[in-house]
Design an enzyme around this catalytic site. Structure first.
Site, mmCIF file in Angstrom:
data_model
loop_
_atom_site.group_PDB
_atom_site.id
_atom_site.type_symbol
_atom_site.label_atom_id
_atom_site.label_comp_id
_atom_site.label_asym_id
_atom_site.label_seq_id
_atom_site.Cartn_x
_atom_site.Cartn_y
_atom_site.Cartn_z
ATOM 1 N N ASN A 32 0.823 -1.326 0.050
ATOM 2 C CA ASN A 32 -0.521 -0.406 -0.072
ATOM 3 C C ASN A 32 0.535 1.330 -0.015
ATOM 4 O OD1 ASN A 32 1.066 0.002 2.362
ATOM 5 N ND2 ASN A 32 -1.229 0.276 3.297
ATOM 6 N N LYS A 84 7.455 -1.595 11.863
ATOM 7 C CA LYS A 84 7.729 -1.995 12.118
ATOM 8 C C LYS A 84 8.175 -1.272 13.034
ATOM 9 C CE LYS A 84 10.829 0.026 9.025
ATOM 10 N NZ LYS A 84 12.088 -0.502 8.559
ATOM 11 N N SER A 124 9.841 -11.632 14.001
ATOM 12 C CA SER A 124 11.519 -10.765 14.772
ATOM 13 C C SER A 124 11.842 -11.592 16.215
ATOM 14 C CB SER A 124 10.745 -9.579 14.837
ATOM 15 O OG SER A 124 11.700 -8.896 15.612
ATOM 16 N N TYR A 149 4.110 -3.388 19.090
ATOM 17 C CA TYR A 149 4.160 -4.094 17.410
ATOM 18 C C TYR A 149 5.232 -5.733 17.565
ATOM 19 C CZ TYR A 149 8.015 -5.292 14.479
ATOM 20 O OH TYR A 149 9.114 -6.249 13.471
ATOM 21 N N LYS A 153 3.717 -10.222 16.192
ATOM 22 C CA LYS A 153 4.203 -10.597 15.764
ATOM 23 C C LYS A 153 4.462 -11.679 16.726
ATOM 24 C CE LYS A 153 6.242 -8.154 12.311
ATOM 25 N NZ LYS A 153 5.758 -8.290 11.412
ATOM 26 N N PHE A 178 17.303 -10.815 13.273
ATOM 27 C CA PHE A 178 17.488 -10.132 14.005
ATOM 28 C C PHE A 178 18.355 -9.097 13.402
ATOM 29 C CE2 PHE A 178 18.159 -12.630 17.464
ATOM 30 C CZ PHE A 178 18.046 -13.765 17.218
ATOM 31 N N PHE A 218 22.916 4.933 22.894
ATOM 32 C CA PHE A 218 21.405 5.454 23.864
ATOM 33 C C PHE A 218 22.362 4.130 25.334
ATOM 34 C CE2 PHE A 218 18.420 6.244 20.785
ATOM 35 C CZ PHE A 218 18.639 7.918 20.844
HETATM 36 P P1 NAD Z 1 9.486 -1.632 5.604
HETATM 37 O O1 NAD Z 1 8.260 -0.979 6.379
HETATM 38 O O2 NAD Z 1 11.008 -0.744 4.628
HETATM 39 O O3 NAD Z 1 8.666 -2.623 4.591
HETATM 40 C C1 NAD Z 1 7.227 -2.859 5.202
HETATM 41 C C2 NAD Z 1 6.614 -2.590 3.680
HETATM 42 O O4 NAD Z 1 4.776 -3.101 4.032
HETATM 43 C C3 NAD Z 1 6.531 -1.026 2.972
HETATM 44 O O5 NAD Z 1 6.143 -0.732 1.876
HETATM 45 C C4 NAD Z 1 4.600 -0.667 3.135
HETATM 46 O O6 NAD Z 1 4.663 0.095 2.577
HETATM 47 C C5 NAD Z 1 3.778 -1.791 3.537
HETATM 48 N N1 NAD Z 1 2.712 -2.037 3.942
HETATM 49 C C6 NAD Z 1 3.104 -2.094 5.530
HETATM 50 N N2 NAD Z 1 1.225 -2.157 5.699
HETATM 51 C C7 NAD Z 1 1.292 -2.637 4.723
HETATM 52 C C8 NAD Z 1 -0.389 -3.177 4.133
HETATM 53 N N3 NAD Z 1 -1.389 -3.063 5.422
HETATM 54 N N4 NAD Z 1 -0.947 -3.499 2.971
HETATM 55 C C9 NAD Z 1 -0.112 -3.048 2.091
HETATM 56 N N5 NAD Z 1 1.421 -3.434 2.390
HETATM 57 C C10 NAD Z 1 1.586 -2.935 3.535
HETATM 58 O O7 NAD Z 1 10.341 -3.181 6.683
HETATM 59 P P2 NAD Z 1 11.217 -3.806 6.409
HETATM 60 O O8 NAD Z 1 12.506 -3.264 7.303
HETATM 61 O O9 NAD Z 1 10.818 -3.912 5.178
HETATM 62 O O10 NAD Z 1 10.293 -4.872 6.911
HETATM 63 C C11 NAD Z 1 9.065 -5.857 7.007
HETATM 64 C C12 NAD Z 1 9.274 -6.813 7.507
HETATM 65 O O11 NAD Z 1 10.737 -7.368 7.848
HETATM 66 C C13 NAD Z 1 7.892 -6.556 8.791
HETATM 67 O O12 NAD Z 1 6.966 -7.053 8.767
HETATM 68 C C14 NAD Z 1 8.595 -6.461 9.812
HETATM 69 O O13 NAD Z 1 7.900 -5.601 10.834
HETATM 70 C C15 NAD Z 1 9.864 -7.327 9.166
HETATM 71 N N6 NAD Z 1 10.786 -7.449 10.015
HETATM 72 C C16 NAD Z 1 12.500 -5.367 9.799
HETATM 73 C C17 NAD Z 1 12.525 -5.523 10.805
HETATM 74 C C18 NAD Z 1 13.610 -4.488 10.746
HETATM 75 O O14 NAD Z 1 14.529 -4.461 12.002
HETATM 76 N N7 NAD Z 1 13.835 -4.324 9.390
HETATM 77 C C19 NAD Z 1 13.197 -6.559 12.198
HETATM 78 C C20 NAD Z 1 12.606 -7.906 11.877
HETATM 79 C C21 NAD Z 1 11.390 -8.224 11.724
HETATM 80 N N1 UDP Z 2 20.716 3.565 18.639
HETATM 81 C C1 UDP Z 2 21.313 4.184 18.982
HETATM 82 N N2 UDP Z 2 21.455 5.334 18.804
HETATM 83 C C2 UDP Z 2 20.318 5.906 17.657
HETATM 84 C C3 UDP Z 2 19.571 4.776 17.727
HETATM 85 C C4 UDP Z 2 20.197 3.459 18.054
HETATM 86 O O1 UDP Z 2 21.973 4.277 20.442
HETATM 87 O O2 UDP Z 2 20.230 6.513 17.299
HETATM 88 C C5 UDP Z 2 21.050 1.835 20.035
HETATM 89 C C6 UDP Z 2 20.336 1.640 20.617
HETATM 90 O O3 UDP Z 2 19.762 1.702 21.592
HETATM 91 C C7 UDP Z 2 20.073 -0.341 20.259
HETATM 92 C C8 UDP Z 2 21.443 -0.235 18.630
HETATM 93 O O4 UDP Z 2 21.356 0.949 18.868
HETATM 94 O O5 UDP Z 2 21.043 -0.487 21.253
HETATM 95 C C9 UDP Z 2 20.453 -1.166 18.190
HETATM 96 O O6 UDP Z 2 18.849 0.512 17.173
HETATM 97 P P1 UDP Z 2 17.284 -0.086 16.558
HETATM 98 O O7 UDP Z 2 16.642 0.557 16.990
HETATM 99 O O8 UDP Z 2 18.780 -0.539 15.338
HETATM 100 O O9 UDP Z 2 17.611 -2.378 16.505
HETATM 101 P P2 UDP Z 2 16.722 -2.490 17.716
HETATM 102 O O10 UDP Z 2 16.837 -1.988 19.011
HETATM 103 O O11 UDP Z 2 15.494 -2.385 17.496
HETATM 104 O O12 UDP Z 2 17.796 -4.088 18.511
#
Ligand code: NAD
Ligand code: UDP
Length: 336
Positions: A32, A84, A124, A149, A153, A178, A218
């Protein structure tokens, strides 16, 4: 074989779609665009030299899903669509449950109606909760989620486990990511956060580029190697490849979950130092108070993914910081 990728225009999605196209799969993306730009997929098509089908629509929209399953012969679904931002989820729990849990429920109902039972779900590391010992192993129970969040999951994981326990047509892989960072080595696609970046890596890149003045670290009094938090950062292209490998294992029925991580913790200070050393740039930083909800340290035990899928993260930290910086330099303001 045609794969439906929900959320395929986003950060992980665009890299996954590219990897799928390069492996010869047909791809339909449903997104979307609430947190993505269509430009990511235009670039993916150019890089792959192949076209994909794009549907702008919502995963909560049953009619839209039914139309997709009627139009294309979908073999499997990779479900990445979701919201996310952890802190935002605490402020807006209903949006997160509606989108992440409601969207998943609607999708799985539509899949069942269409007779499509193969699914890879983006979960996640957050589902392990605050109390789990490190490294996290898949046989640990899910912990108490610290945000809407994380809870969303965990709820979807539970929904899928219950579903697979009573309907044996399903073949489901839940991937517990991760900390994905980095970008495609070409610098053409990468992470394009809207507004203020919440995550460490895009923040470092924007400070290095002069878009932001200083990185706040942080907390420097955690019980870790240097007092700053430790995480398991993996290259987004390794993660993308993990999806394709997982898809190939969807021929046995039942449900499995896998950690996708490197198994190696890296502290915030270590990450900043590598970014500076590898890219030859300055990243001014200051120590700031701890961020609420942060865990001191967690990383994956990635053994199960290696033993059962033959997947492991191959790219090193230097590639992650180098590719992030290339993406940032070529796209100083993200996608146009
Ligand atoms: P992102 O926001 O870049 O990608 C998510 C995509 O989903 C976006 O393109 C957004 O437009 C689309 N979207 C959201 N809600 C929608 C809906 N209702 N219908 C259709 N499209 C929708 O995020 P990402 O980092 O690419 O993450 C992808 C997935 O991986 C997510 O489910 C996120 O929770 C999971 N995840 C991400 C991380 C991370 O650190 N990036 C870690 C663990 C899990
Ligand atoms: N972090 C930080 N400064 C920032 C963003 C993140 O020190 O501006 C630290 C945060 O406290 C964490 C690590 O970087 O210890 C990873 O953070 P991120 O948000 O990327 O991932 P998550 O917390 O989801 O593991």
């Amino acid at each position: 074989m045609t794969i439906l990728v929900t959320g395929g225009a986003g950060y992980i999605g665009s890299h996954t779609v590219l990897t799928l196209l390069e492996a010869g799969y047909g791809v339909v993306v449903l997104d979307n665009l609430c947190n993505a730009s269509l430009e990511s997929l235009r670039r993916v098509e150019r890089m792959a030299g192949r076209e994909l089908a794009f549907v702008k629509g919502d995963v909560c929209d049953q009619a839209c899903l039914d139309a997709i399953f009627a139009e294309w012969e979908i073999t499997a679904v990779i479900h990445l669509a979701g919201l996310k931002a952890v802190e935002e989820s605490v402020q807006q729990p209903l949006d997160y449950y509606g989108n992440n849990v409601g969207g998943s429920l609607t999708l799985y109902q539509a899949m069942r109606s269409a007779g499509v039972h193969r699914l890879v779900f983006s979960s996640s590391a957050t589902v392990y909760g605050a109390e789990a010992p490190v490294p996290y192993r898949e046989d640990f129970p899910r912990g108490v989620p610290s945000s809407a969040y994380g809870a969303s999951k965990a709820m979807v994981e539970q929904m899928l486990e219950e579903l697979c326990s009573v309907e044996n047509a399903w073949s489901v892989v839940m991937l517990r990511y991760f900390n994905p960072i980095g970008a495609h080595a070409s610098g053409q696609i990468g992470e394009d956060p809207r507004g203020f970046p919440n995550n460490l890596m895009p923040y470092i890149a924007q400070v290095a580029a002069g878009r932001r003045e200083t990185l706040s670290i942080f907390g420097d009094d955690y019980p870790t190697v240097d007092g700053t938090c430790e995480r398991d950062y993996l290259h987004v292209m390794d993660l993308a490849e993990g999806h394709v490998v997982a898809m190939k294992h969807l021929d046995r029925t039942g449900i499995q979950c896998y950690n996708l991580g490197t198994g190696r913790p890296v502290s915030v200070l270590q990450m900043v130092s590598r970014f500076i050393a590898v890219n030859g740039v300055d990243v001014p930083y200051l120590m700031a108070p701890r961020r609420a909800g942060d865990l001191p340290a967690f990383w994956a035990d990635p053994t199960k993914a290696w033993n059962e899928l033959g997947w492991r993260a191959r790219r090193c930290l230097d590639s992650m910081v180098r590719d992030t910086w290339r993406w940032q330099q070529l796209n100083p303001d993200g996608y146009p």
